[in-house]
Design a protein around this motif. Structure first.
Motif, short mmCIF file in Angstrom:
data_model
loop_
_atom_site.label_atom_id
_atom_site.label_comp_id
_atom_site.label_asym_id
_atom_site.label_seq_id
_atom_site.Cartn_x
_atom_site.Cartn_y
_atom_site.Cartn_z
N HIS A 8 0.72 -1.06 -0.01
CA HIS A 8 0.05 0.11 0.08
C HIS A 8 0.82 1.37 -0.09
N LYS A 36 -3.67 4.30 1.02
CA LYS A 36 -3.60 3.28 2.34
C LYS A 36 -2.31 3.17 2.85
N ARG A 38 -1.46 1.91 6.43
CA ARG A 38 -1.34 0.30 6.68
C ARG A 38 -0.25 -0.26 6.87
#
Length: 275
Positions: free
Chosen positions: A136, A236, A239
């Motif tokens: 990510h 993201k 993450r």
């Protein structure tokens, strides 16, 4: 530039269906090239473009039965277009020396080209920093998880730029190949990532100066912040913990550093006139 004839490859047999050329563009990649070329054994042809290489990359490529194109190109777009022109396949799979194509992905590629009515397809990219797979946060010209690297002959042309050149396409995009991905050894460690940021921003500064559009400091500050947020939040990166933050910072700083290098040190980054 010189183009060596195709050498026979003992492990490559004639296959039914469209012919696929695997194209690798590299410079002094003798350490990574063997694993990359081994993963391309399923191709009907391998073409290796070597840009001003001084190591044993040419010998390694020829030993694998590849056609070797040697020369010197100032612009990344030009050297990649030269490689595309040297390919003889119906389809071209364009990879870098730090990438490997696993067998299960080859099966998907063969399935797609056998029935495709489109000009190109994007393939999933699995990016590694050292031994760590980072899924990510990639983006902002500093990394991607999907690339249009499988295309018909004549469908793709790179623009004349030094880093991340633009693309011109003829034809439509087909299904994305995401069940399996290419293994991309993007950076060895954090220091390697920061050296890449320095190289990329220097090359981009040269492009900005050549194009006569270095932009403004406020505009590039806004781009920096928006890219950081896009990678860390929208894609993201959070993450991935600290790795996601690091990637987001590099993606944001890339255009800002390029602007500052072009503005503050033009004498160091201005390209020589092309003959």
């Amino acid at each position: 530039m010189t183009l060596a004839p195709t050498a026979p490859a003992a492990d490559r047999t004639t296959r039914a269906g469209p012919r696929i050329s695997a194209l690798v563009v590299a410079r002094n990649e003798e350490a990574r090239l063997p694993a990359c070329l081994a993963s391309l054994a399923e191709a009907d042809e391998i073409v290796v473009v070597l840009d001003r290489s001084t190591d044993d990359s040419a010998g390694i490529a020829r030993a694998r039965g590849a056609r070797v194109l040697e020369g010197g190109w100032e612009l990344e777009g030009d050297r990649r277009n030269a490689g595309i022109a040297a390919c003889a396949g119906d389809w071209i799979l364009e990879v870098d020396a730090d990438e490997q194509v696993p067998p299960e992905l080859w099966a998907e590629i063969r399935r797609v080209v056998a029935g495709s009515a489109h000009a190109f397809h994007r393939i999933r990219i699995d990016n590694y920093v050292g031994d760590r797979l980072i899924l990510h946060g990639w983006g902002g010209s500093f990394g991607t998880t999907l690339k249009p690297i499988l295309f018909r002959q004549g469908a793709k042309r790179w623009r004349g730029q030094r880093v991340h050149p633009g693309l011109d396409w003829t034809g439509t995009e087909g299904e994305r190949i995401t069940a399996h991905g290419i293994r991309h050894a993007l950076d060895r460690d954090i220091s390697d990532m920061l050296r890449r940021l320095d190289r990329y921003s220097s090359a981009r500064a040269a492009d900005l100066l050549a194009e006569g559009r270095i932009g403004t400091l406020p505009g590039n500050l806004r781009r920096c912040v928006s890219r950081i947020l896009r990678c860390y939040v929208g894609r993201k990166g959070y993450r991935e913990g600290g790795w996601g933050l690091l990637i987001a910072l590099c993606a944001g700083l890339f255009p800002l550093f390029a602007h500052l290098k072009a503005r503050l040190e033009p004498e160091r980054h201005r390209p020589a006139p092309r003959p």
